[in-house]
Design a protein around this motif. Structure first.
Motif, mmCIF file in Angstrom:
data_model
loop_
_atom_site.group_PDB
_atom_site.id
_atom_site.type_symbol
_atom_site.label_atom_id
_atom_site.label_comp_id
_atom_site.label_asym_id
_atom_site.label_seq_id
_atom_site.Cartn_x
_atom_site.Cartn_y
_atom_site.Cartn_z
ATOM 1 N N ARG A 286 0.840 -1.190 0.000
ATOM 2 C CA ARG A 286 0.000 0.000 0.000
ATOM 3 C C ARG A 286 0.880 1.247 0.000
ATOM 4 O O ARG A 286 1.975 1.261 0.563
ATOM 5 C CB ARG A 286 -0.902 -0.004 1.231
ATOM 6 C CG ARG A 286 -1.863 1.169 1.302
ATOM 7 C CD ARG A 286 -2.840 1.003 2.432
ATOM 8 N NE ARG A 286 -3.631 2.214 2.630
ATOM 9 C CZ ARG A 286 -4.911 2.225 2.929
ATOM 10 N NH1 ARG A 286 -5.552 1.088 3.061
ATOM 11 N NH2 ARG A 286 -5.553 3.360 3.106
ATOM 12 N N GLU A 287 0.407 2.280 -0.654
ATOM 13 C CA GLU A 287 1.147 3.533 -0.770
ATOM 14 C C GLU A 287 1.608 4.020 0.603
ATOM 15 O O GLU A 287 0.825 4.139 1.535
ATOM 16 C CB GLU A 287 0.240 4.590 -1.423
ATOM 17 C CG GLU A 287 0.929 5.858 -1.835
ATOM 18 C CD GLU A 287 0.004 6.771 -2.624
ATOM 19 O OE1 GLU A 287 0.424 7.882 -2.954
ATOM 20 O OE2 GLU A 287 -1.144 6.361 -2.915
ATOM 21 N N GLY A 290 5.167 -0.656 3.792
ATOM 22 C CA GLY A 290 6.089 -1.679 3.329
ATOM 23 C C GLY A 290 5.356 -2.803 2.621
ATOM 24 O O GLY A 290 4.131 -2.936 2.708
ATOM 25 N N ALA A 291 6.097 -3.636 1.910
ATOM 26 C CA ALA A 291 5.515 -4.790 1.230
ATOM 27 C C ALA A 291 5.082 -5.829 2.255
ATOM 28 O O ALA A 291 5.715 -5.989 3.304
ATOM 29 C CB ALA A 291 6.532 -5.391 0.270
ATOM 30 N N MET A 292 3.985 -6.532 1.969
ATOM 31 C CA MET A 292 3.496 -7.548 2.907
ATOM 32 C C MET A 292 2.707 -8.620 2.177
ATOM 33 O O MET A 292 2.214 -8.403 1.055
ATOM 34 C CB MET A 292 2.638 -6.909 3.993
ATOM 35 C CG MET A 292 1.430 -6.141 3.484
ATOM 36 S SD MET A 292 0.582 -5.235 4.823
ATOM 37 C CE MET A 292 1.745 -3.893 5.126
ATOM 38 N N LYS A 293 2.587 -9.783 2.820
ATOM 39 C CA LYS A 293 1.791 -10.861 2.266
ATOM 40 C C LYS A 293 0.313 -10.477 2.288
ATOM 41 O O LYS A 293 -0.115 -9.624 3.077
ATOM 42 C CB LYS A 293 2.008 -12.142 3.075
ATOM 43 C CG LYS A 293 3.421 -12.687 2.980
ATOM 44 C CD LYS A 293 3.565 -13.946 3.824
ATOM 45 C CE LYS A 293 4.972 -14.496 3.734
ATOM 46 N NZ LYS A 293 5.137 -15.726 4.570
ATOM 47 N N ALA A 294 -0.466 -11.140 1.431
ATOM 48 C CA ALA A 294 -1.873 -10.788 1.283
ATOM 49 C C ALA A 294 -2.629 -10.839 2.607
ATOM 50 O O ALA A 294 -3.412 -9.937 2.926
ATOM 51 C CB ALA A 294 -2.527 -11.713 0.266
ATOM 52 N N GLU A 295 -2.392 -11.897 3.406
ATOM 53 C CA GLU A 295 -3.134 -12.017 4.665
ATOM 54 C C GLU A 295 -2.815 -10.880 5.625
ATOM 55 O O GLU A 295 -3.695 -10.404 6.358
ATOM 56 C CB GLU A 295 -2.863 -13.377 5.330
ATOM 57 C CG GLU A 295 -1.404 -13.709 5.534
ATOM 58 C CD GLU A 295 -0.803 -14.519 4.399
ATOM 59 O OE1 GLU A 295 0.092 -15.341 4.690
ATOM 60 O OE2 GLU A 295 -1.225 -14.328 3.243
ATOM 61 N N ASP A 296 -1.561 -10.424 5.620
ATOM 62 C CA ASP A 296 -1.192 -9.290 6.477
ATOM 63 C C ASP A 296 -1.777 -7.992 5.935
ATOM 64 O O ASP A 296 -2.230 -7.135 6.709
ATOM 65 C CB ASP A 296 0.331 -9.178 6.576
ATOM 66 C CG ASP A 296 0.962 -10.398 7.228
ATOM 67 O OD1 ASP A 296 0.336 -10.955 8.152
ATOM 68 O OD2 ASP A 296 2.057 -10.793 6.810
ATOM 69 N N PHE A 297 -1.778 -7.862 4.622
ATOM 70 C CA PHE A 297 -2.364 -6.675 3.991
ATOM 71 C C PHE A 297 -3.839 -6.549 4.348
ATOM 72 O O PHE A 297 -4.330 -5.451 4.677
ATOM 73 C CB PHE A 297 -2.188 -6.779 2.475
ATOM 74 C CG PHE A 297 -2.785 -5.639 1.693
ATOM 75 C CD1 PHE A 297 -2.068 -4.474 1.466
ATOM 76 C CD2 PHE A 297 -4.081 -5.727 1.180
ATOM 77 C CE1 PHE A 297 -2.620 -3.424 0.741
ATOM 78 C CE2 PHE A 297 -4.634 -4.694 0.456
ATOM 79 C CZ PHE A 297 -3.900 -3.533 0.240
ATOM 80 N N LEU A 298 -4.565 -7.667 4.330
ATOM 81 C CA LEU A 298 -6.007 -7.636 4.586
ATOM 82 C C LEU A 298 -6.350 -7.321 6.035
ATOM 83 O O LEU A 298 -7.471 -6.911 6.331
ATOM 84 C CB LEU A 298 -6.628 -8.983 4.181
ATOM 85 C CG LEU A 298 -6.709 -9.230 2.667
ATOM 86 C CD1 LEU A 298 -7.138 -10.658 2.372
ATOM 87 C CD2 LEU A 298 -7.659 -8.226 2.005
ATOM 88 N N ARG A 299 -5.391 -7.497 6.946
ATOM 89 C CA ARG A 299 -5.662 -7.140 8.333
ATOM 90 C C ARG A 299 -5.825 -5.633 8.498
ATOM 91 O O ARG A 299 -6.524 -5.178 9.402
ATOM 92 C CB ARG A 299 -4.519 -7.634 9.238
ATOM 93 C CG ARG A 299 -4.471 -9.149 9.392
ATOM 94 C CD ARG A 299 -3.508 -9.563 10.488
ATOM 95 N NE ARG A 299 -3.395 -11.020 10.565
ATOM 96 C CZ ARG A 299 -2.418 -11.726 10.033
ATOM 97 N NH1 ARG A 299 -1.431 -11.100 9.402
ATOM 98 N NH2 ARG A 299 -2.387 -13.035 10.134
ATOM 99 N N GLY A 300 -5.177 -4.879 7.628
ATOM 100 C CA GLY A 300 -5.264 -3.428 7.736
ATOM 101 C C GLY A 300 -6.089 -2.774 6.654
ATOM 102 O O GLY A 300 -6.438 -1.597 6.747
ATOM 103 N N THR A 301 -6.409 -3.540 5.592
ATOM 104 C CA THR A 301 -7.169 -2.994 4.467
ATOM 105 C C THR A 301 -8.216 -4.017 4.041
ATOM 106 O O THR A 301 -7.872 -5.095 3.553
ATOM 107 C CB THR A 301 -6.240 -2.680 3.275
ATOM 108 O OG1 THR A 301 -5.200 -1.795 3.711
ATOM 109 C CG2 THR A 301 -7.011 -2.035 2.144
ATOM 110 N N SER A 302 -9.462 -3.688 4.194
ATOM 111 C CA SER A 302 -10.542 -4.618 3.863
ATOM 112 C C SER A 302 -10.886 -4.531 2.376
ATOM 113 O O SER A 302 -11.173 -3.448 1.850
ATOM 114 C CB SER A 302 -11.779 -4.299 4.707
ATOM 115 O OG SER A 302 -12.853 -5.139 4.346
ATOM 116 N N ILE A 303 -10.827 -5.684 1.701
ATOM 117 C CA ILE A 303 -11.277 -5.766 0.305
ATOM 118 C C ILE A 303 -12.215 -6.980 0.203
ATOM 119 O O ILE A 303 -11.794 -8.066 -0.213
ATOM 120 C CB ILE A 303 -10.087 -5.891 -0.672
ATOM 121 C CG1 ILE A 303 -9.111 -4.717 -0.492
ATOM 122 C CG2 ILE A 303 -10.575 -5.936 -2.119
ATOM 123 C CD1 ILE A 303 -7.933 -4.751 -1.441
#
Length: 310
Positions: A286-287, A290-303
């Motif tokens: 995310r802008e 840092g880079a992260m795995k999908a599951e970690d990304f989804l913890r902070g950003t709901s899609i």
């Protein structure tokens, strides 16, 4: 005979070649590289990787803003070098510079010419779905990567390759070609082979709009597009948030069997429908994060399923 060489290069890709040439025992009279740039949050001035290595090796360095400056060309000519070794220098050399060394200027290029002439051959090869590429040393001409080929090394593109992993393999293969090329030049046994007239393609610089993900494309093409731009500059899409549009880079994805409206999340685990099939997003950035795995990304950003990505 020991050759007297000028080396021209800028990034890590070029620094590896500089190290190999220096280890081969030839005299490097001068290194040319791009001027230091201000980088990072502190905007501190940073020297290029080639500049840093040249200083470690004790080789004089010049950082001209333009090689078209008559004084720069005069200084280059005064070095009286046998040959110039050029690797990702980042400047176009005028004919006066190409003609200055006794044996001209030799350039290491990261493709099998005439395919992918230009600035971004590594990225473009993966983006196009190529299964083979390589590195070549060519005799430089005024045209863009049009010179005859002196030495080639074929390198396969693996299905899991990203621009970063392929870059590293090509960097190593290319660096190891220099001692062989320079030895052959000493012996007078280098054979220049003209490039084929057909099969010419251009690896144009990657713009932000080119990097943007077009969800209407087939999933297999998008997976290649994402791999070819990972980690830099990064394929991206736009996500709508409470604070407005947010740019999200996709650094790794895989094509999967699923169907839906292009650009729509098909589940809650980042399976996104494409024009044909779907891709599962595996690694994102995310802008401003840092880079992260999908599951970690989804913890902070709901899609959630049904979300439409831009």
């Amino acid at each position: 005979m020991t050759l007297r060489i000028a080396f021209m290069g800028t990034p890590d890709f070029a620094a590896r070649s500089l190290a190999e040439i220096a280890a081969s025992g030839h005299e490097i009279a001068r290194v040319y590289t791009q001027p230091p740039r201000r980088r990072g949050r502190g905007q501190s001035e940073q020297k290029t990787p080639v500049h840093q290595l040249a200083e470690i090796l004790g080789i004089p360095v010049e950082t001209p803003a333009s090689f078209r400056d008559p004084e720069v060309i005069a200084g280059f000519r005064a070095l009286d070098v046998d040959v110039a070794a050029v690797v990702a220098y980042g400047q176009i050399l005028p004919q006066d510079a190409l003609d200055a060394p006794e044996y001209g200027c030799l350039n290491l290029h990261a493709s099998l010419l005439p395919r992918w002439r230009g600035a971004a051959p590594i990225q473009r090869a993966i983006m196009a779905g190529d299964t083979t590429t390589g590195v070549q040393i060519q005799q430089m001409e005024a045209g863009l990567d049009t010179g005859p080929i002196l030495l080639s090394e074929v390198v396969p593109i693996k299905s899991e390759d990203t621009a970063a992993s392929l870059h590293d393999r090509l960097m190593e293969a290319g660096a190891l070609m220099w001692p062989r090329t320079l030895s052959a030049l000493e012996r007078g046994s280098l054979e220049a082979v003209p490039q084929p007239e057909d099969g010419v393609t251009y690896a144009h610089k990657i713009s932000s709009e080119v990097a943007r993900i077009d969800w209407t494309r087939p999933a297999a093409e998008l997976a290649n597009h994402i791999r070819g731009l990972s980690p830099f500059p990064g394929a991206w899409f736009q996500l709508t948030s409470e604070k407005g549009p947010v740019r999200v880079k996709v650094l790794l994805a895989e094509a999967v069997s699923a169907e839906g409206e292009a650009g729509t999340a098909l589940d809650d685990t980042l399976t996104i429908a494409c024009g044909d099939g779907a891709v599962r997003l595996i690694k994102l950035q995310r802008e401003g994060k840092g880079a992260m795995k999908a599951e970690d990304f989804l913890r902070g950003t709901s899609i959630p399923a049904g979300t439409v990505l831009g």
